[in-house]
Each structure stands twice: as C-alpha cells, then as structure tokens.
Enzyme design. Sequence first.
Site, mmCIF file in Angstrom:
data_model
loop_
_atom_site.group_PDB
_atom_site.id
_atom_site.type_symbol
_atom_site.label_atom_id
_atom_site.label_comp_id
_atom_site.label_asym_id
_atom_site.label_seq_id
_atom_site.Cartn_x
_atom_site.Cartn_y
_atom_site.Cartn_z
ATOM 1 N N SER A 295 40.496 41.809 42.534
ATOM 2 C CA SER A 295 39.841 42.764 41.654
ATOM 3 C C SER A 295 40.743 43.968 41.393
ATOM 4 O O SER A 295 41.877 43.811 40.954
ATOM 5 C CB SER A 295 38.492 43.158 42.253
ATOM 6 O OG SER A 295 37.671 43.785 41.297
ATOM 7 N N ASP B 299 34.985 38.055 39.168
ATOM 8 C CA ASP B 299 35.623 38.904 40.171
ATOM 9 C C ASP B 299 35.859 38.164 41.490
ATOM 10 O O ASP B 299 34.955 37.552 42.051
ATOM 11 C CB ASP B 299 34.728 40.115 40.422
ATOM 12 C CG ASP B 299 35.403 41.188 41.230
ATOM 13 O OD1 ASP B 299 35.567 40.982 42.456
ATOM 14 O OD2 ASP B 299 35.764 42.228 40.660
#
Length: 303
Positions: free
Chosen positions: A83, A195
């Site tokens: 991320s 993510d």
Amino acid sequence: MRLLTQKLLFPLTALLLAGCATAPVNHTAADAPYAAPLHRVSKIQPVVGLVLGAGGSRGFAHVGVLKAFEEAGIEADVIVGVSSGAVVAALHAGGMRAAELEATALAIEDNDLLDFTLFGPGVIEGGRLQAYINDTLHNRPIEALQKPFAVIAAERETSRMTIFNRGNTGLAVRASASVPKLFWPVMIRGTEYVDGGVASRVPASVARQMGADIVIAVDVSWRGSSEAQQADVVIRPQTIRTRITDFSQKIANLAAGEDAAREVVPQVRELLARVAQEKNDAAAGAARSLTSITLMLRAVGAM
C-alpha cells in the site's frame, strides 16, 4: 433562460461523462505486473530485508525510517512494500536516497497522487498514482530497479496475497494501494486486485523468502500487525492518526519514523555483527570440510 441553461448543461454533462470511465480497464499488455518465482539474494555479508507496511498517509513515516538508517549506514538489500509502503519502497528501490525522498515527501500534495472521480466502483481511480510512480522511475519495470523489490497486492475475490516482482512498477504499486471502496480495484489479466493490506499489512515472511538473513519490518497500521512479529526487528512509529488520504500530518509522521528507527539502530547493528560472525564461521567450517574431503580423496587415490 431555460434553453440557455440546457445549452450550458448538456456540454458540461457530456464532458464529465466522457472523462469518467465506470469500470476498471483489464490490463493485459506484455508489461503488466506478474508474480515470478522469488529470487533469493545471497552474499557473504548479512542480507538485510526491509518491509514497509500499509497505513495510508501514515506511510510518510517510512521516509523517516530510511533517513535514519541511511545516516547510520544501514542499507536494505531487498525491499517489500504494501500500500503506501509500496509507494516509498518503489522509489527507494529505484535509487532515490533519503534526502531526495524527504524532499519529495515534503513537496508532494494529495492531488499529485489522487484522481477523484464521480463515477465507478470507488472515488479515486488510481491512474494518477500509477503515472507518478512510472514517471519518477523513468518507466522502469520492477525487475530493472536497483534493489530487488516485491509489491504486495490482494486478489479482490479471495483476499489471497499476490507478490508482484516483475512488470509495470506503477501499475503494481497502484494495485497494492487500492483500498477497497475508496480506490477502484485494478484488473490485471482478468483478476481484480485491491490493497495488499487486505492480505497482509506487514508481510515479513516475504522478505525472508527473498533471502533476507535479517528482516526489519515497519508497521504503521493503527492496530498493529501480527505478521510483523515474524521479523527480527519491528519498528512501530508513533504516527498521528489521520484519514488515509489526509497529508496534513506528513511532517510529523516523517519525524516519527525517523525517531523510531534511530531507537533500533543499536539492535540492528548488533544483529548485523552476530549474523556476519555466524556466516563467517559457517563459511570457515565448510572450507575445512572441503579440505578434509580433498585430503581424504588424495589419500585414497595414492593407495
């Protein structure tokens, strides 16, 4: 007046619709990211793996960690990013040193990375982040960066971890940072990715698979990550809790990362010395064994 309003509204609406797709593009080009078997780095000195975890705008702390380590002469040999950690990790793997990373972090604004949309499966499409990474890295794929680098993403349907280590760097980072419901998912060869923190916020084990003798994990998540405990050293900066897209505390979070990393420098140096000695002892033992075998074979041959 009504006719004039319609004449103004219709072109505006058409313009908005023309600039807004409603579904992710399926990326199938030859350079689309993919997971290849992980290559294990091997060298005489200890191999250091650095894992930069997920945490939205708190990821600015990763820059501070790298700054403190560089000042202490500690270098990562392999780097893993998730991320927001993948953003910093990609730039560092691409050759950006601490001073440049810090200057970039202080100068960057949310509009440089975030493209808000009116339509689609999220409010941020993600193309701007992808372009920023690729432009900064001069469009180098993951395998052409200066350090071995792995990007963690999660399959949207199964939440299963994917380790991208080949192909388009910007697209891989975009997939890794696509927070569900906020960002659009990224479709690569028919599979949608979100993510990487959905699968693992701090995947210390991946650095170990890449050959790291010493794994340093940076956990900037709110609740802490159990996966980080697989690392030899865990850094948990005292970041300021902000929204994922709120960059207003980047200076404070960068400083928090720097402070937290400085605290563990003695521990890391001790580990480096110990592992270096262990590797030297193992190499010496292997050399002695080889010498013994050679002498024995010579003796047998002389009989």
